[in-house]
Design a protein around this motif. Sequence first.
Motif, PDB file in Angstrom:
ATOM      1  N   MET A  18      36.516 100.255  -8.426  1.00 45.46           N
ATOM      2  CA  MET A  18      36.026  99.505  -7.153  1.00 45.46           C
ATOM      3  C   MET A  18      34.659  99.019  -7.578  1.00 45.46           C
ATOM      4  SD  MET A  18      37.417  98.476  -4.316  1.00 45.46           S
ATOM      5  CE  MET A  18      37.093  98.211  -2.637  1.00 45.46           C
ATOM      6  N   HIS A  19      34.444  97.840  -6.965  1.00 42.67           N
ATOM      7  CA  HIS A  19      33.030  97.513  -7.132  1.00 42.67           C
ATOM      8  C   HIS A  19      32.077  98.157  -6.297  1.00 42.67           C
ATOM      9  CE1 HIS A  19      35.035  95.172  -3.976  1.00 42.67           C
ATOM     10  NE2 HIS A  19      33.957  95.062  -3.372  1.00 42.67           N
ATOM     11  N   SER A  20      30.931  98.303  -6.367  1.00 40.93           N
ATOM     12  CA  SER A  20      29.901  98.727  -5.672  1.00 40.93           C
ATOM     13  C   SER A  20      29.135  97.923  -4.668  1.00 40.93           C
ATOM     14  CB  SER A  20      29.049  99.778  -6.122  1.00 40.93           C
ATOM     15  OG  SER A  20      28.099  99.243  -6.850  1.00 40.93           O
ATOM     16  N   GLU A  21      28.683  98.006  -3.520  1.00 35.55           N
ATOM     17  CA  GLU A  21      28.177  97.243  -2.589  1.00 35.55           C
ATOM     18  C   GLU A  21      26.839  98.112  -1.734  1.00 35.55           C
ATOM     19  OE1 GLU A  21      31.336  94.101  -1.382  1.00 35.55           O
ATOM     20  OE2 GLU A  21      31.513  96.245  -0.691  1.00 35.55           O
ATOM     21  N   TRP A  22      25.909  97.630  -1.315  1.00 37.25           N
ATOM     22  CA  TRP A  22      24.696  98.081  -0.904  1.00 37.25           C
ATOM     23  C   TRP A  22      24.715  98.093   0.702  1.00 37.25           C
ATOM     24  CZ3 TRP A  22      20.872  97.622   2.650  1.00 37.25           C
ATOM     25  CH2 TRP A  22      19.904  98.553   2.641  1.00 37.25           C
ATOM     26  N   GLY A  23      24.808  99.183   1.373  1.00 36.20           N
ATOM     27  CA  GLY A  23      24.646  99.219   2.919  1.00 36.20           C
ATOM     28  C   GLY A  23      23.744 100.254   3.483  1.00 36.20           C
ATOM     29  N   ARG A  24      23.601  99.886   4.746  1.00 36.03           N
ATOM     30  CA  ARG A  24      22.574 100.596   5.596  1.00 36.03           C
ATOM     31  C   ARG A  24      23.073 100.959   6.851  1.00 36.03           C
ATOM     32  NH1 ARG A  24      18.025  97.597   5.561  1.00 36.03           N
ATOM     33  NH2 ARG A  24      18.893  96.574   7.160  1.00 36.03           N
ATOM     34  N   THR A  37      27.535  83.205 -10.440  1.00 35.32           N
ATOM     35  CA  THR A  37      27.855  83.603  -8.962  1.00 35.32           C
ATOM     36  C   THR A  37      27.173  85.151  -8.976  1.00 35.32           C
ATOM     37  OG1 THR A  37      30.112  82.632  -8.856  1.00 35.32           O
ATOM     38  CG2 THR A  37      29.589  84.395  -7.336  1.00 35.32           C
ATOM     39  N   LEU A  38      26.128  85.118  -8.291  1.00 36.54           N
ATOM     40  CA  LEU A  38      25.341  86.332  -7.859  1.00 36.54           C
ATOM     41  C   LEU A  38      26.284  87.394  -7.215  1.00 36.54           C
ATOM     42  CD1 LEU A  38      21.817  85.151  -7.193  1.00 36.54           C
ATOM     43  CD2 LEU A  38      22.823  85.424  -9.355  1.00 36.54           C
ATOM     44  N   HIS A  39      26.390  88.620  -7.358  1.00 35.46           N
ATOM     45  CA  HIS A  39      27.051  89.425  -6.466  1.00 35.46           C
ATOM     46  C   HIS A  39      26.622  90.813  -6.274  1.00 35.46           C
ATOM     47  CE1 HIS A  39      28.314  92.542  -9.710  1.00 35.46           C
ATOM     48  NE2 HIS A  39      28.241  91.795 -10.482  1.00 35.46           N
ATOM     49  N   LYS A  40      25.298  91.169  -6.851  1.00 35.08           N
ATOM     50  CA  LYS A  40      24.588  92.446  -6.504  1.00 35.08           C
ATOM     51  C   LYS A  40      23.194  92.407  -6.837  1.00 35.08           C
ATOM     52  CE  LYS A  40      25.570  97.404  -5.894  1.00 35.08           C
ATOM     53  NZ  LYS A  40      24.314  98.005  -6.627  1.00 35.08           N
ATOM     54  N   ARG A  41      22.183  92.631  -5.701  1.00 35.52           N
ATOM     55  CA  ARG A  41      20.990  92.667  -6.275  1.00 35.52           C
ATOM     56  C   ARG A  41      20.604  93.887  -6.963  1.00 35.52           C
ATOM     57  NH1 ARG A  41      16.097  90.525  -4.346  1.00 35.52           N
ATOM     58  NH2 ARG A  41      17.054  89.677  -2.475  1.00 35.52           N
ATOM     59  N   VAL A  42      19.767  93.928  -7.945  1.00 35.60           N
ATOM     60  CA  VAL A  42      19.139  94.947  -8.706  1.00 35.60           C
ATOM     61  C   VAL A  42      17.776  95.352  -8.183  1.00 35.60           C
ATOM     62  CG1 VAL A  42      18.761  95.953 -10.989  1.00 35.60           C
ATOM     63  CG2 VAL A  42      20.760  94.256 -10.789  1.00 35.60           C
ATOM     64  N   ASP A  43      17.076  94.307  -8.158  1.00 37.73           N
ATOM     65  CA  ASP A  43      15.564  94.640  -7.524  1.00 37.73           C
ATOM     66  C   ASP A  43      15.217  93.082  -7.369  1.00 37.73           C
ATOM     67  OD1 ASP A  43      14.797  93.356  -9.949  1.00 37.73           O
ATOM     68  OD2 ASP A  43      14.225  95.195 -11.014  1.00 37.73           O
ATOM     69  N   LEU A  44      13.771  93.071  -7.076  1.00 30.51           N
ATOM     70  CA  LEU A  44      13.397  91.866  -6.471  1.00 30.51           C
ATOM     71  C   LEU A  44      13.379  90.603  -7.216  1.00 30.51           C
ATOM     72  CD1 LEU A  44       9.926  93.079  -4.946  1.00 30.51           C
ATOM     73  CD2 LEU A  44      12.086  92.443  -3.635  1.00 30.51           C
ATOM     74  N   ARG A  45      13.587  90.955  -8.562  1.00 31.85           N
ATOM     75  CA  ARG A  45      13.816  89.440  -9.387  1.00 31.85           C
ATOM     76  C   ARG A  45      15.051  89.643 -10.260  1.00 31.85           C
ATOM     77  NH1 ARG A  45      10.114  86.549  -7.945  1.00 31.85           N
ATOM     78  NH2 ARG A  45      11.168  84.917  -9.221  1.00 31.85           N
ATOM     79  N   ARG A  46      15.835  90.766 -10.183  1.00 30.80           N
ATOM     80  CA  ARG A  46      17.158  90.831 -10.918  1.00 30.80           C
ATOM     81  C   ARG A  46      18.443  90.792 -10.005  1.00 30.80           C
ATOM     82  NH1 ARG A  46      13.268  93.428 -13.257  1.00 30.80           N
ATOM     83  NH2 ARG A  46      12.811  93.267 -15.639  1.00 30.80           N
ATOM     84  N   TRP A  47      19.323  90.064 -10.542  1.00 30.34           N
ATOM     85  CA  TRP A  47      20.802  90.038  -9.796  1.00 30.34           C
ATOM     86  C   TRP A  47      21.803  90.394 -10.987  1.00 30.34           C
ATOM     87  CZ3 TRP A  47      22.755  89.468  -5.116  1.00 30.34           C
ATOM     88  CH2 TRP A  47      21.818  89.056  -3.889  1.00 30.34           C
TER      89      TRP A  47
END
Length: 342
Positions: free
Chosen positions: A224-230, A79-89
């Motif tokens: 707490m888990h981290s998530e990316w936002g804008r 189960t993917l949960h956070k993108r690292v870069d274009l090819r890594r999760w």
Amino acid sequence: MRVDLFDFELPNERIALRPARPRDAACMLLVRGQEGLADKTVLDLPDLLEPGDVLVFNDTRVIPAQLEGRRGEAKIGATLHKRVDLRRWQAFIRNAKRLRVGDVATFGGGVTAIAEERLEDGSFVLFFEGDEPVEVLLDRAGTMPLPPYIAGKRATDERDQKDYQTMFAKEDGAVAAPTAALHFTDRLMAKIAERGIATETLTLHVGAGTFLPVKAEDTENHKMHSEWGRIEQDVADRLNEARARGNRVIAVGTTSLRLLESATGEDKVIRPFAGDTDIFITPGYTFRAIDGLMTNFHLPKSTLFMLVSALMGRERMQEAYAHAIANEYRFYSYGDSSLLLP
């Protein structure tokens, strides 16, 4: 605070396995300060707000982040949960004891990924091989990552491809839906506009960590888990202008709320934001950015039930949830809604 203070008994039959149809027909519990609780529907929302108020939505889009495959002869799930870069999760792995750093996992459609690193929380960094964008690979190999309390009761099907996506979804990257916004329809948005209520969007890519149980006995010991936002500059400016003229900013969903609070200083000015947030809101927190919250009903002892308790008071929310259970409200991602106005 002790985590068991946020526990409550929830009958299994109160967990919704499908959304209301139409979506805006869902029940909505109005919790306003210390006034009596009021049973409404989502379609009543415009009449409960004032012209000039602002609803803030999360425009993240859920990707098919659930993968089934093999490492050699061993079955594994990712189960993917956070993108690292274009090819890594980053991914949570089922049957993780069969996967080691350097192993290659093979998923459906000929999609392969290398287990590059094992992280402290037991999850892995997966590097997806090939030249095609990872989004294309996931469309071929992945399925919609329904929450475990739904997926454990029935299989994902074609209806979920639409049901588990909000009408605002456009920015790929979430592995869980911002479920408060699942209730919105074209009909409801037309009523909101007619009432003179403004709308804004931000982006927070919801991670699978949102479903992780709180294992610590005290909130101080929970990571707490981290998530990316804008949040864009023009959105921040319009929200600050609304509050300056005396109108309210109402977050639609805890994801919108957490990003708004992450972007706001002690001076209560909302600023543009781009990056990770791991904000953990518990009772005693002073809210800086929002004046209300529309949200679904959350799990016992979850970080999200702690959040709504911080906004309205723990005893008040225990009272509200007891009312919802007694009156057969439907809980969790596909369930009913609440409007919390301190």
